[in-house]
Enzyme design. Structure first.
Site, PDB file in Angstrom:
ATOM      1  N   ARG A  69       0.764  -1.212   0.080  1.00 58.14           N
ATOM      2  CA  ARG A  69       0.325   0.052   0.224  1.00 58.14           C
ATOM      3  C   ARG A  69       0.742   0.967  -0.001  1.00 58.14           C
ATOM      4  O   ARG A  69       1.927   1.092   0.486  1.00 58.14           O
ATOM      5  CB  ARG A  69      -1.010   0.066   1.260  1.00 58.14           C
ATOM      6  CG  ARG A  69      -1.938   0.548   0.768  1.00 58.14           C
ATOM      7  CD  ARG A  69      -2.489   1.410   2.796  1.00 58.14           C
ATOM      8  NE  ARG A  69      -3.420  -0.474   2.533  1.00 58.14           N
ATOM      9  CZ  ARG A  69      -3.448  -0.549   3.591  1.00 58.14           C
ATOM     10  NH1 ARG A  69      -3.609  -0.689   5.461  1.00 58.14           N
ATOM     11  NH2 ARG A  69      -4.884  -1.826   3.381  1.00 58.14           N
ATOM     12  N   ARG A 138      -1.326   6.765   9.924  1.00 55.56           N
ATOM     13  CA  ARG A 138      -1.877   6.187   8.849  1.00 55.56           C
ATOM     14  C   ARG A 138      -1.919   7.695   7.471  1.00 55.56           C
ATOM     15  O   ARG A 138      -1.768   8.868   7.266  1.00 55.56           O
ATOM     16  CB  ARG A 138      -2.630   5.386   8.475  1.00 55.56           C
ATOM     17  CG  ARG A 138      -2.561   4.237   9.201  1.00 55.56           C
ATOM     18  CD  ARG A 138      -3.287   2.681   9.041  1.00 55.56           C
ATOM     19  NE  ARG A 138      -2.616   1.610   9.645  1.00 55.56           N
ATOM     20  CZ  ARG A 138      -3.296   0.338   9.627  1.00 55.56           C
ATOM     21  NH1 ARG A 138      -4.679   0.673   8.688  1.00 55.56           N
ATOM     22  NH2 ARG A 138      -3.430  -0.421  10.191  1.00 55.56           N
ATOM     23  N   LYS A 211      -3.875   1.557  14.640  1.00 56.10           N
ATOM     24  CA  LYS A 211      -3.621   2.964  13.775  1.00 56.10           C
ATOM     25  C   LYS A 211      -4.509   4.219  14.217  1.00 56.10           C
ATOM     26  O   LYS A 211      -5.865   3.702  15.335  1.00 56.10           O
ATOM     27  CB  LYS A 211      -4.399   1.669  13.065  1.00 56.10           C
ATOM     28  CG  LYS A 211      -5.632   1.789  12.754  1.00 56.10           C
ATOM     29  CD  LYS A 211      -5.967   0.944  11.478  1.00 56.10           C
ATOM     30  CE  LYS A 211      -7.797  -0.348  11.897  1.00 56.10           C
ATOM     31  NZ  LYS A 211      -8.218  -1.142  10.590  1.00 56.10           N
ATOM     32  N   LYS A 213      -6.147   7.533  12.049  1.00 53.81           N
ATOM     33  CA  LYS A 213      -6.117   8.047  11.065  1.00 53.81           C
ATOM     34  C   LYS A 213      -6.398   9.244  11.087  1.00 53.81           C
ATOM     35  O   LYS A 213      -7.298   9.343  11.773  1.00 53.81           O
ATOM     36  CB  LYS A 213      -7.533   7.761  10.225  1.00 53.81           C
ATOM     37  CG  LYS A 213      -7.209   5.704  10.530  1.00 53.81           C
ATOM     38  CD  LYS A 213      -8.253   4.753   9.545  1.00 53.81           C
ATOM     39  CE  LYS A 213      -8.204   3.190   9.805  1.00 53.81           C
ATOM     40  NZ  LYS A 213      -8.811   2.509   8.707  1.00 53.81           N
ATOM     41  N   CYS A 432     -14.518  -3.093   0.190  1.00 51.25           N
ATOM     42  CA  CYS A 432     -13.457  -3.119   0.604  1.00 51.25           C
ATOM     43  C   CYS A 432     -13.140  -4.841  -0.125  1.00 51.25           C
ATOM     44  O   CYS A 432     -14.011  -5.090  -0.886  1.00 51.25           O
ATOM     45  CB  CYS A 432     -13.574  -3.685   2.241  1.00 51.25           C
ATOM     46  SG  CYS A 432     -14.098  -5.588   2.067  1.00 51.25           S
ATOM     47  N   CYS A 438      -7.822 -10.828   1.450  1.00 52.59           N
ATOM     48  CA  CYS A 438      -7.568 -10.287   2.861  1.00 52.59           C
ATOM     49  C   CYS A 438      -8.181 -11.613   3.571  1.00 52.59           C
ATOM     50  O   CYS A 438      -9.334 -12.903   3.344  1.00 52.59           O
ATOM     51  CB  CYS A 438      -9.434  -9.616   2.567  1.00 52.59           C
ATOM     52  SG  CYS A 438      -9.007  -8.889   5.162  1.00 52.59           S
ATOM     53  N   CYS A 477     -16.230  -8.262   6.485  1.00 54.22           N
ATOM     54  CA  CYS A 477     -16.054  -8.694   7.657  1.00 54.22           C
ATOM     55  C   CYS A 477     -16.716  -7.407   8.400  1.00 54.22           C
ATOM     56  O   CYS A 477     -16.445  -6.559   7.969  1.00 54.22           O
ATOM     57  CB  CYS A 477     -15.149  -8.937   8.516  1.00 54.22           C
ATOM     58  SG  CYS A 477     -13.410  -7.770   8.684  1.00 54.22           S
ATOM     59  N   CYS A 481     -13.122  -1.699   6.960  1.00 54.34           N
ATOM     60  CA  CYS A 481     -12.718  -0.768   6.178  1.00 54.34           C
ATOM     61  C   CYS A 481     -13.206  -0.308   5.699  1.00 54.34           C
ATOM     62  O   CYS A 481     -12.699   0.680   4.897  1.00 54.34           O
ATOM     63  CB  CYS A 481     -11.759  -2.119   5.087  1.00 54.34           C
ATOM     64  SG  CYS A 481     -10.353  -2.904   6.685  1.00 54.34           S
TER      65      CYS A 481
HETATM   66 FE1  SF4 Z   1     -10.901  -7.581   4.804  1.00 55.99          FE
HETATM   67 FE2  SF4 Z   1     -13.065  -7.019   6.564  1.00 55.99          FE
HETATM   68 FE3  SF4 Z   1     -11.598  -5.405   5.946  1.00 55.99          FE
HETATM   69 FE4  SF4 Z   1     -12.826  -5.823   3.884  1.00 55.99          FE
HETATM   70  S1  SF4 Z   1     -13.103  -4.980   6.166  1.00 55.99           S
HETATM   71  S2  SF4 Z   1     -10.975  -5.120   3.578  1.00 55.99           S
HETATM   72  S3  SF4 Z   1     -13.115  -8.496   4.972  1.00 55.99           S
HETATM   73  S4  SF4 Z   1     -10.388  -6.517   7.337  1.00 55.99           S
END
Ligand code: SF4
Length: 565
Positions: A69, A138, A211, A213, A432, A438, A477, A481
């Site tokens: 990244r 970050r 982290k 932000k 995401c 991931c 999940c 993100c």
């Molecule tokens: Fe991975 Fe969960 Fe982040 Fe999506 S929200 S990138 S599944 S850690």
């Protein structure tokens, strides 16, 4: 939520890492396809995660790959830098380049033997991966719109650049491991001799608890979602000048369902600060989190939990101690709107800028949609500055009006829809990465989002709502993100093919939605929304958004609408 005083394993890893060195350099020199042990945690501070291709799992072995990244303050990149990242994704990665929802780039699918060359390539393009991940400040987000008719956005970008430089880790480990030539980099095992404070005057040797932000926005344009950040700065403008910033603290999206005390949060309005004192105040806030954030349980280590534990008054008093001054109340102005900056716009200096929607940020050629080739063709002919947006899109800056027809033609020839051909819902949707890269993904996100949007769009069109701006964010999940807890509709992966449906946020990102329904099968998302959209259409007040409507009528009334359908 209590900090039991016993540092977590990761705290011990950081402390003994000799400022992020660990044994990364020697592991890179070994023939194994992966790194192992503590270095996997330290790698993140250098901007890379070790992953495995989850499509290839089975038979007891893993196909190891790395995500790399880039940290790009305000998402500002030159044409040469953009093209360099495209070259790197083809040379070392899986042939795709991803624009992240934090205005950075991600390369995916890099094998260990190419990792160092990929990171060096990014640095040769004068970008960096340092602190793109890890327990540090970050990427610094900032509204990317190149409005040059007033100095306001330039001043915001300058603030983002200043903060990014101020909070960049100072350890030379990054340079030693990734940039120095050949054998020189193997010498990094020698312990750094400087005192901790000399090496990392802000972070110290254990860096931050988690982290951290940042984002900088305007009241009328919260395109970088400052209410979701640990620290948000909202520019207060008088005339053509920024007179200061409202400071928001304690936003954060991640949730751990197994830990009931975890929660998503929007930032709280802390104070107002003059531009010349902003860096010092931000440093004071970061240091309060550094010294008082939870270092025993990482699930509760974000600053939102410190503020929840203490209350905003105690948090503010502690920041005042660190800052050395009392802090005033915030300025009364607040976020009112958001703009995705897509399509053609005047810059205010005779030039134009063009926002291009990149579905879920993935730049690739697939089927008739050849956006990677389109971007290459445009930047080869018009090597202009570009910006990455927080909705995973890009902006071409400083274009002469005569370029408009030619660029539209290149896009159309490559199957890239123009902004006016996309529904607002599509433009404001993000997802995401999730599968296959991931390691935390529970279910699909980016790969299924286009189909999910097709079905939601069809439902909206059928109900005569096709022109409505409804923001939809999906994650694989609950880590959040893609900021799924604040838009009108949030879809959070809960099990394979099933999502928790959140409603009641808004496109401005100023409110956390509520759980409307759990375990909604992916193929039933649109049909679940159907009666809610119908109720919205018939009962909304003038100008009321879908999220505001859901928030106003509440879960109970919405549930009844579904039951009577
Ligand atoms: Fe991975 Fe969960 Fe982040 Fe999506 S929200 S990138 S599944 S850690």
């Amino acid at each position: 939520m209590a900090d039991n005083g016993k540092p977590s394993k990761l705290e011990r890893i950081k402390e003994s890492s000799r400022f992020l060195r660990g044994t990364i350099a020697s592991q890179l020199a070994e023939p194994a396809p992966n790194l192992a042990g503590d270095d996997l945690q330290l790698l993140k501070f250098h901007g890379t995660y070790q992953q495995d291709d989850r499509d290839q799992r089975g038979g007891g072995s893993k196909t190891y790959i790395f995500m790399v990244r880039s940290r790009v303050p305000g998402g500002r990149v030159s044409a040469a830098q953009f093209l360099a990242e495209l070259d790197l994704c083809e040379k070392y990665g899986n042939g795709t380049l991803r624009i992240t929802d934090r205005q950075g780039f991600q390369l995916h699918g890099i094998v260990k033997g190419n990792l160092r060359d990929a990171i060096r390539g990014i640095n040769e393009a004068k970008l960096s991966t340092i602190a793109a991940c890890g327990d540090v400040c970050r990427n610094f987000m900032c509204c990317p719109a190149p409005i040059n008719g007033s100095p306001v956005r330039r001043q915001m970008q300058e603030m983002a650049d200043t903060l990014a430089d101020h909070f960049r880790p100072r350890s030379s480990a990054y340079y030693e491991i990734w940039i120095k030539d050949g054998e020189e980099s193997q010498k990094v095992h020698e312990v750094a001799t400087e005192a901790d404070d000399d090496v990392e005057p802000i972070y110290g040797k254990t860096y931050l608890p988690r982290k951290f932000k940042f984002g900088i926005a305007l009241p009328e344009d919260n395109c970088v979602d400052i209410y979701t950040q640990d620290l948000g700065l909202m520019a207060v403008v008088e005339g053509e000048q920024i007179v200061g910033y409202n400071v928001l603290v304690g936003g954060g999206q991640g949730v751990t369902p197994a830990k009931k005390e975890t929660f998503p949060a929007v930032g709280q309005r802390l104070t107002f600060v003059a531009p010349e004192q902003t860096v010092a105040l931000c440093e004071a806030i970061v240091k309060v989190q550094r010294d008082h954030g939870n270092r025993s349980d990482r699930k509760f280590a974000r600053m939102k939990y410190l503020i929840a534990n203490w209350g905003l008054d105690r948090f503010k008093a502690t920041v005042e101690e660190y800052f050395g001054q009392s802090l005033p109340k915030p300025h009364p102005c607040d976020i009112t709107d958001v703009d995705d900056h897509m399509g053609w716009h005047e810059q205010g200096d005779g030039k134009l800028f063009l926002g291009i929607n990149v579905e879920n940020g993935r730049i690739q050629d697939e089927g008739h949609l050849r956006i990677k080739s389109a971007i290459r063709a445009i930047l080869a002919r018009y090597p202009v500055e570009t910006r990455l947006t927080a909705l995973q899109g890009m902006i071409l800056c400083n274009l002469g009006p005569s370029a408009k027809d030619a660029i539209n033609a290149i896009l159309t020839d490559h199957g890239v829809p123009l902004a006016e051909d996309l529904t607002p819902a599509r433009r404001y949707s993000i997802a995401c990465p999730a599968f296959p890269t991931c390691g935390l993904a529970i279910t699909e996100s980016e790969r299924v989002m286009p189909q999910v949007m097709d079905s939601i769009e069809a439902e909206m069109q059928q109900q005569g709502l096709g022109g409505e701006r409804i923001a939809i964010h999906m994650t694989g999940c609950p880590n959040g993100c893609a900021r799924p807890y604040t838009p009108d509709i949030g879809l959070v992966g809960k099990a394979r093919g099933k999502y928790t449906l959140y409603l009641g946020g808004n496109p401005q990102g100023t409110r956390i939605g509520f759980i409307f329904e759990d375990m909604v099968p992916q193929e039933e998302i649109a049909s679940r929304l159907s009666p809610l959209l119908s109720k919205y259409k018939s009962e909304r007040t003038d100008g009321e958004s879908f999220g505001d409507f859901c928030h106003r009528v509440g879960k109970e009334a919405l549930t009844s609408a579904v039951a009577t359908e």
